[in-house]
Design a protein around this motif. Structure first.
Motif, PDB file in Angstrom:
ATOM      1  N   GLN A 248       0.891  -1.227  -0.147  1.00 55.59           N
ATOM      2  CA  GLN A 248       0.024   0.073   0.163  1.00 55.59           C
ATOM      3  C   GLN A 248       0.873   1.245  -0.032  1.00 55.59           C
ATOM      4  N   TRP A 249       2.038   1.271   0.910  1.00 51.53           N
ATOM      5  CA  TRP A 249       2.637   2.232   1.008  1.00 51.53           C
ATOM      6  C   TRP A 249       3.395   2.709  -0.565  1.00 51.53           C
ATOM      7  N   ARG A 250       3.787   1.866  -1.293  1.00 51.67           N
ATOM      8  CA  ARG A 250       4.452   2.328  -2.406  1.00 51.67           C
ATOM      9  C   ARG A 250       3.556   2.310  -3.598  1.00 51.67           C
ATOM     10  N   THR A 251       2.280   2.083  -3.304  1.00 49.74           N
ATOM     11  CA  THR A 251       1.252   2.514  -4.477  1.00 49.74           C
ATOM     12  C   THR A 251       0.837   3.841  -4.224  1.00 49.74           C
ATOM     13  N   GLY A 252       0.498   4.434  -5.362  1.00 49.88           N
ATOM     14  CA  GLY A 252      -0.089   5.914  -5.566  1.00 49.88           C
ATOM     15  C   GLY A 252       0.695   6.807  -5.716  1.00 49.88           C
ATOM     16  N   ARG A 253       1.767   6.580  -6.209  1.00 51.32           N
ATOM     17  CA  ARG A 253       3.154   7.551  -6.063  1.00 51.32           C
ATOM     18  C   ARG A 253       3.398   8.191  -7.738  1.00 51.32           C
ATOM     19  N   THR A 254       2.425   8.213  -8.519  1.00 54.16           N
ATOM     20  CA  THR A 254       2.744   8.801  -9.745  1.00 54.16           C
ATOM     21  C   THR A 254       2.888  10.161  -9.670  1.00 54.16           C
ATOM     22  N   ALA A 255       2.286  10.869  -8.846  1.00 54.97           N
ATOM     23  CA  ALA A 255       2.492  12.251  -8.375  1.00 54.97           C
ATOM     24  C   ALA A 255       3.580  12.608  -7.425  1.00 54.97           C
ATOM     25  N   PHE A 256       4.349  11.486  -6.841  1.00 51.06           N
ATOM     26  CA  PHE A 256       5.266  11.939  -5.776  1.00 51.06           C
ATOM     27  C   PHE A 256       6.259  12.542  -6.099  1.00 51.06           C
ATOM     28  N   ALA A 297       9.819  11.882  12.019  1.00 48.40           N
ATOM     29  CA  ALA A 297       8.930  12.582  11.380  1.00 48.40           C
ATOM     30  C   ALA A 297       9.090  12.752   9.885  1.00 48.40           C
ATOM     31  N   TYR A 298       7.988  12.995   9.075  1.00 49.68           N
ATOM     32  CA  TYR A 298       8.215  13.115   7.619  1.00 49.68           C
ATOM     33  C   TYR A 298       7.337  13.985   7.047  1.00 49.68           C
ATOM     34  N   GLU A 299       7.571  14.565   5.866  1.00 50.47           N
ATOM     35  CA  GLU A 299       6.812  15.333   5.061  1.00 50.47           C
ATOM     36  C   GLU A 299       6.847  14.585   3.667  1.00 50.47           C
ATOM     37  N   MET A 300       5.801  14.344   2.890  1.00 50.65           N
ATOM     38  CA  MET A 300       5.730  13.454   1.801  1.00 50.65           C
ATOM     39  C   MET A 300       4.963  14.427   0.805  1.00 50.65           C
ATOM     40  N   ALA A 301       5.567  14.681  -0.295  1.00 49.32           N
ATOM     41  CA  ALA A 301       5.119  15.781  -1.194  1.00 49.32           C
ATOM     42  C   ALA A 301       4.569  15.178  -2.479  1.00 49.32           C
ATOM     43  N   SER A 302       3.566  15.979  -3.227  1.00 50.45           N
ATOM     44  CA  SER A 302       3.497  15.359  -4.768  1.00 50.45           C
ATOM     45  C   SER A 302       3.219  16.717  -5.484  1.00 50.45           C
ATOM     46  N   LYS A 303       3.162  16.363  -6.751  1.00 47.54           N
ATOM     47  CA  LYS A 303       3.091  17.535  -7.737  1.00 47.54           C
ATOM     48  C   LYS A 303       1.951  17.145  -8.653  1.00 47.54           C
ATOM     49  N   PHE A 304       0.520  17.686  -8.524  1.00 43.00           N
ATOM     50  CA  PHE A 304      -0.580  17.345  -9.430  1.00 43.00           C
ATOM     51  C   PHE A 304      -0.580  18.406 -10.466  1.00 43.00           C
ATOM     52  N   THR A 305       0.130  18.352 -11.502  1.00 43.82           N
ATOM     53  CA  THR A 305       0.072  19.247 -12.499  1.00 43.82           C
ATOM     54  C   THR A 305      -1.218  19.503 -13.229  1.00 43.82           C
ATOM     55  N   GLU A 306      -1.876  18.488 -13.210  1.00 47.24           N
ATOM     56  CA  GLU A 306      -3.240  18.574 -14.215  1.00 47.24           C
ATOM     57  C   GLU A 306      -4.271  19.611 -13.189  1.00 47.24           C
ATOM     58  N   ASP A 307      -3.905  19.740 -12.039  1.00 45.37           N
ATOM     59  CA  ASP A 307      -4.594  20.813 -11.282  1.00 45.37           C
ATOM     60  C   ASP A 307      -4.317  22.144 -11.342  1.00 45.37           C
ATOM     61  N   PHE A 308      -3.310  22.694 -11.747  1.00 44.57           N
ATOM     62  CA  PHE A 308      -2.739  23.758 -11.955  1.00 44.57           C
ATOM     63  C   PHE A 308      -3.813  24.725 -12.624  1.00 44.57           C
ATOM     64  N   ALA A 309      -4.081  24.234 -13.792  1.00 41.32           N
ATOM     65  CA  ALA A 309      -4.972  25.181 -14.655  1.00 41.32           C
ATOM     66  C   ALA A 309      -6.291  25.446 -13.959  1.00 41.32           C
ATOM     67  N   VAL A 310      -7.034  24.225 -13.160  1.00 40.48           N
ATOM     68  CA  VAL A 310      -8.213  24.371 -12.491  1.00 40.48           C
ATOM     69  C   VAL A 310      -8.188  25.497 -11.490  1.00 40.48           C
ATOM     70  N   LYS A 311      -6.981  25.311 -10.754  1.00 37.25           N
ATOM     71  CA  LYS A 311      -6.747  26.139  -9.337  1.00 37.25           C
ATOM     72  C   LYS A 311      -6.461  27.531  -9.949  1.00 37.25           C
TER      73      LYS A 311
END
Length: 386
Positions: A248-256, A297-311
């Protein structure tokens, strides 16, 4: 029905509660033997397959645009949905096609293998705006609820159980009425926050150093497993959170974005004290005994490029933020967050963003407000608790 992804897990500890004696999950779930037919709209129904990725992406983004949802998805995100080995699209999904083979509706039931405190089934789905008001959504949601009950019963986990749906608070009222008519009630509230990074002279970034000899270091593959263990410890007392298995931890990282992610390590932990602490979980204890690094402690960040135009702006998104319980009060999580914000600035992001559970009593909202974060959008989880 619901938002694309569940809100990120940012630090907001709450105390666990005592669970009363429960009937077996198979009894509480009240799962039907057969799933209800979907006849509205004259669509043809079948399970989703990996070949549906392009059509599913188009449908989900069309629904998001029609409902004015603050995000869009990428082909990589949808492709990755089918890569997780625990997802069973053959029985936990359904898509509706018209006579020309166009996908006009979909539904998915999502459960996680790591659930050990509350067995959960989340419902996602939607209907193309051109075929709404024909009763498709109501029948499709009935299918989701029925399948969700089956998933809970089939788990064999005699735990508290939950059917959950996430909705944007400014989304279509008709969608929410369907959900509430099926017996779902608002259970948890979330807000998305953003922090302007464009004028650091007027609003400087915090200069934070963790106390007690702890070090902030860039995230690396070598620290990935130690970060998973820290996350499971940090969120063990967080409402609605469940431990994550390695897969689970390693899944969902396309935007990581590992270059935007940071961890805090203790180079000289008091192993004896930690092993004696009843709150130290078995996986962490094994790692300590083996001399593995200790992420606190940790901070895990992602980049959702497709959201940029919407926001209408660019942003770095803090997806996960937490601190081990034994290390709270030493500014470790805040130091990791500050490092992530600096990384956003270095890559010329205009804002820092994250989601937070509004019900937490830890003062997280006050902390984020003090750092310059402001509310942008909000969402709600509605559920049936079993």
């Amino acid at each position: 029905m619901g938002v694309r992804r569940t809100p990120g897990e940012t630090y907001s500890p709450v105390m666990a509660t005592t669970t009363p004696s429960l009937a077996p999950i198979a009894e509480r779930a009240a799962a039907p033997e057969t799933l209800p037919a979907i006849t509205a709209g004259g669509l043809t129904w079948r399970p989703a397959t990996a070949d549906d990725v392009p059509a599913l992406l188009e449908l989900r983004n069309t629904i998001a645009a029609a409902d004015k949802e603050p995000y869009r998805e990428s082909l990589e995100e949808i492709t990755e949905l089918f890569a997780a080995p625990w997802r069973r699209f053959d029985v936990d999904s359904i898509v509706g096609l018209d006579d020309d083979g166009r996908m006009l509706a979909y539904a998915m039931v999502e459960s996680q293998p790591g659930d050990t405190r509350t067995m959960r089934a989340f419902l996602f789905g939607g209907v193309h705006p051109t075929v709404r008001w024909q009763g498709i959504g109501r029948e499709l949601f009935a299918w989701q609820v029925a399948r969700g009950r089956q998933v809970l019963a089939e788990s064999g986990k005699d735990l508290p159980a939950r059917l959950g749906v996430f909705v944007e608070d400014d989304g279509p009222a008709a969608k929410r009425r369907i959900i509430e008519a099926a017996g779902f009630a608002p259970r948890r509230y979330y807000t998305e926050l953003r922090r302007d990074l464009r004028d650091l002279a007027a609003q400087p970034l915090p200069d934070v150093r963790p106390a007690g000899g702890l070090r902030v270091v860039p995230f690396s593959d070598e620290l990935d497993e130690a970060t998973r263990l820290a996350h499971n410890d940090a969120f063990r007392d967080h409402w609605g959170s469940e431990p994550q298995t390695p897969e689970q931890w390693r899944t969902g990282r396309t935007a990581f974005m590992p270059q935007w992610s940071f961890v805090v390590v203790d180079d000289a932990p008091d192993v004896t004290a930690l092993l004696a602490d009843p709150d130290t979980d078995a996986e962490t204890a094994a790692a300590l005994e083996a001399g593995e690094p200790l992420v606190v402690a940790y901070e895990m960040a992602s980049k959702f490029t497709e959201d940029f135009a919407v926001k209408g702006y660019t942003f770095g998104y803090t997806e996960l933020l937490g601190t081990r319980r034994a290390y709270r009060g030493r500014r470790a999580g805040l130091a990791a967050l500050a490092a992530g914000m600096r990384a956003f600035v270095n890559d010329e992001m205009e804002y820092a963003a994250l989601d937070v559970d509004t019900a937490n009593p830890s003062g997280a909202h006050g902390m984020y407000a003090s750092l310059g974060y402001e509310v942008t959008t909000s969402s709600t989880m509605l559920s049936i608790e079993l």
